[in-house]
Design an enzyme around this catalytic site. Structure first.
Site, short mmCIF file in Angstrom:
data_model
loop_
_atom_site.label_atom_id
_atom_site.label_comp_id
_atom_site.label_asym_id
_atom_site.label_seq_id
_atom_site.Cartn_x
_atom_site.Cartn_y
_atom_site.Cartn_z
N GLY A 122 0.83 -1.20 0.00
CA GLY A 122 0.00 0.00 0.00
C GLY A 122 0.86 1.24 0.00
O GLY A 122 2.08 1.20 0.17
N ARG A 123 0.20 2.39 -0.20
CA ARG A 123 0.91 3.66 -0.23
C ARG A 123 0.05 4.73 0.41
O ARG A 123 -1.17 4.76 0.22
CB ARG A 123 1.22 4.06 -1.67
CG ARG A 123 2.09 5.32 -1.80
CD ARG A 123 2.55 5.49 -3.23
NE ARG A 123 1.47 5.94 -4.09
CZ ARG A 123 1.21 7.23 -4.34
NH1 ARG A 123 1.95 8.16 -3.79
NH2 ARG A 123 0.23 7.57 -5.14
N GLY A 124 0.67 5.57 1.20
CA GLY A 124 -0.03 6.67 1.84
C GLY A 124 0.86 7.90 1.87
O GLY A 124 1.92 7.94 1.23
N GLY A 125 0.43 8.91 2.61
CA GLY A 125 1.18 10.15 2.65
C GLY A 125 2.56 10.01 3.27
O GLY A 125 3.46 10.78 2.98
N MET A 126 2.74 9.00 4.15
CA MET A 126 4.04 8.81 4.78
C MET A 126 4.97 7.96 3.94
O MET A 126 6.16 7.87 4.22
CB MET A 126 3.86 8.16 6.16
CG MET A 126 3.21 9.07 7.19
SD MET A 126 4.21 10.50 7.61
CE MET A 126 5.52 9.73 8.53
N VAL B 224 4.51 0.88 1.64
CA VAL B 224 4.72 -0.27 2.50
C VAL B 224 4.87 -1.51 1.62
O VAL B 224 4.03 -1.77 0.76
CB VAL B 224 3.56 -0.46 3.50
CG1 VAL B 224 3.80 -1.68 4.39
CG2 VAL B 224 3.36 0.78 4.34
N LYS C 102 8.52 -0.04 5.50
CA LYS C 102 7.82 1.18 5.19
C LYS C 102 8.85 2.24 4.84
O LYS C 102 9.63 2.68 5.68
CB LYS C 102 6.97 1.66 6.37
CG LYS C 102 6.18 2.92 6.03
CD LYS C 102 4.90 3.03 6.84
CE LYS C 102 4.00 4.11 6.29
NZ LYS C 102 2.68 4.13 6.90
N ASP D 246 -2.52 9.14 14.60
CA ASP D 246 -3.21 8.88 13.33
C ASP D 246 -4.00 7.58 13.43
O ASP D 246 -3.97 6.74 12.53
CB ASP D 246 -2.21 8.81 12.18
CG ASP D 246 -2.91 8.94 10.82
OD1 ASP D 246 -3.94 9.64 10.74
OD2 ASP D 246 -2.42 8.34 9.84
#
Length: 449
Positions: free
Chosen positions: A51-55, A58, A73, A172
């Protein structure tokens, strides 16, 4: 951590981006920065992008040294600075927070292992959890049955409490950061990572949809802001819907300012009132009115004993956590005053009535106890025991045969009249003497004849 891309980041640029002001944080489809099979830091072989997010991204990887799966990560440029490393003060803060987060060891918390660097990018190694994140699961099934929702809520609170005991504030908490593993157990992810990214000069760092009202106005995160996020997650677990339906941060602030909140029972009609009470307490705009701890939230849920469950699992909560878990809602002032008044009235009635309802009140005592005691000592001396005793005791006793005789020989309401009781013996005086201290025989609390 087998998970899909974070919808809280990818669905709504305005409200769900990590930094709504940064064009580099705009979401898009998950695109791997590293190829499958690549060896990272000479130790980890990448298996798949999770997955991918703002941080950052992964990846699932194989630890070639320990021969076990892990999650890597990679922190994004927006999280650590344009060069991937950030300035010295930011890295020092990040290392300190990571060091604290590593101390959180709990079955409901995904463990952080170490910090590394590859191709100019910092990455974290974490425990790999094979499961589905709570956000994706809720989108798929709607909501959990109440019994299952309570079980998930308890595990979530246990993991949050374990982190708070170590001084770690998540910052978060949201369904996308809560994994449900293959055995159906809760595993909270990204502990320490949300606290690691320092806020930028502009924009909001985190997920506004799951922020407490005070965070949106610029106040620092705290235990109470984490508990607010727990309340939002519980709202979704029990109802299948979000507590706040806002499209922009401005709309979200307006909802907070007006106190607009849909009650869980308006969505799920048969919801246990105890569940609704604890959720609404978590979502109180005033941080001081929220529960004192995550364990207090678990204790307020219907059924079970979270502290007993923790002890059975071999965990020992701190004294502060135990005290917080014993927290109960305060009794309203008028209700409390009414109870005190009822107690005082009961005591007054008892003090007035009890002397008139005992055998001692019906028997005329012609000689006081001191005179009777002196007469008993004279009798003992006459029997050949003139020595001064070390210890004595005395009292009155009602022989059981006389009250029974009063009941069996008179069937009218006058059976307990003073004239009949005076026939006696209704009370017997006894006195004991001893050459050593008298001690009552267990379980009697006092010396008896």
């Amino acid at each position: 951590m087998a998970r899909q891309p974070d919808d809280d980041v990818s669905n709504d640029v305005t409200i769900d981006a990590w930094d709504a002001s940064s064009p580099t944080a705009l979401p898009g489809p998950p695109t791997a920065r590293f190829t499958t099979g690549a060896i990272i830091a000479g130790r980890y072989r990448l298996v798949a992008l999770l997955g991918r997010g703002g941080m950052g991204e992964v990846y699932r990887a194989d630890d070639l040294t320990l021969d076990q799966p892990v999650a890597l990560k990679f922190l994004s440029a927006t999280a650590m600075g344009a060069d991937g490393f950030g300035n010295a003060s930011r890295l020092t803060q990040f290392h300190n927070e990571l060091r604290v987060a590593r101390q959180v060891s709990h079955k409901n918390v995904c463990r952080l292992y170490d910090l590394g660097e590859a191709n100019g990018r910092r990455f974290l190694t974490m425990e790999y959890v094979d499961g589905e994140d709570l956000g994706a699961l809720l989108r798929r099934i709607g909501r959990f049955p109440q019994d299952r929702a309570v079980a998930i809520a308890r595990q979530l609170c246990a993991g949050v409490a374990a982190a708070h005991e170590r001084g770690v504030i998540h910052r978060d908490l949201k369904p996308a950061n809560v994994m449900i593993d293959g055995d159906g157990n809760v595993r909270i992810t990204d502990f320490g990572i949300a606290t690691a990214g320092a806020e930028t000069e502009s924009g909001i760092v985190g997920t506004p949809q799951y922020m407490a009202p005070e965070q949106l106005t610029g106040h620092a995160a705290s235990i109470k802001t984490d508990l607010y996020a727990v309340g939002l997650i519980l709202f979704e677990i029990f109802t299948g819907r979000r507590a706040h339906d806002a499209k922009t941060v401005s709309d979200l602030k307006t909802l907070h300012d007006t106190g607009t909140l849909t009650t869980p029972s308006s969505i799920v009609r048969d919801l246990d009132p105890a569940v609704e009470r604890v959720i609404l307490r978590c979502l109180d705009r005033d941080p001081d009115r929220r529960p004192a701890s995550a364990l207090a939230i678990a204790a307020a849920l219907p059924g079970g004993d979270p502290l007993a469950a923790a002890l059975a699992a071999g965990e020992t909560p701190s004294p502060d956590a135990l005290a917080a878990a014993a927290e109960t809602a305060a009794i309203p002032v008028l209700h409390g005053l009414g109870l005190v008044a009822a107690l005082l009235a009961s005591l007054a009635i008892y003090a007035t009535v009890s002397p008139r309802a005992t055998m001692a009140d019906l028997v005329p005592l012609e000689k006081p106890p001191a005179v009777l005691a002196d007469r008993a000592d004279q009798i003992l001396a006459d029997f050949g025991y003139p020595d001064r005793p070390v210890d004595t005791d005395q009292s009155f006793v009602t022989p059981p045969d006389f009250p029974r005789w009063l009941v069996e020989t008179e069937q009218t309401t006058d059976r307990w009249s003073p004239s009949r009781v005076a026939i006696g013996p209704a009370l017997l005086f006894w006195r004991r003497t001893s050459p050593r201290d008298l001690e009552p025989s267990s379980p009697a609390p006092t010396v008896t004849p």
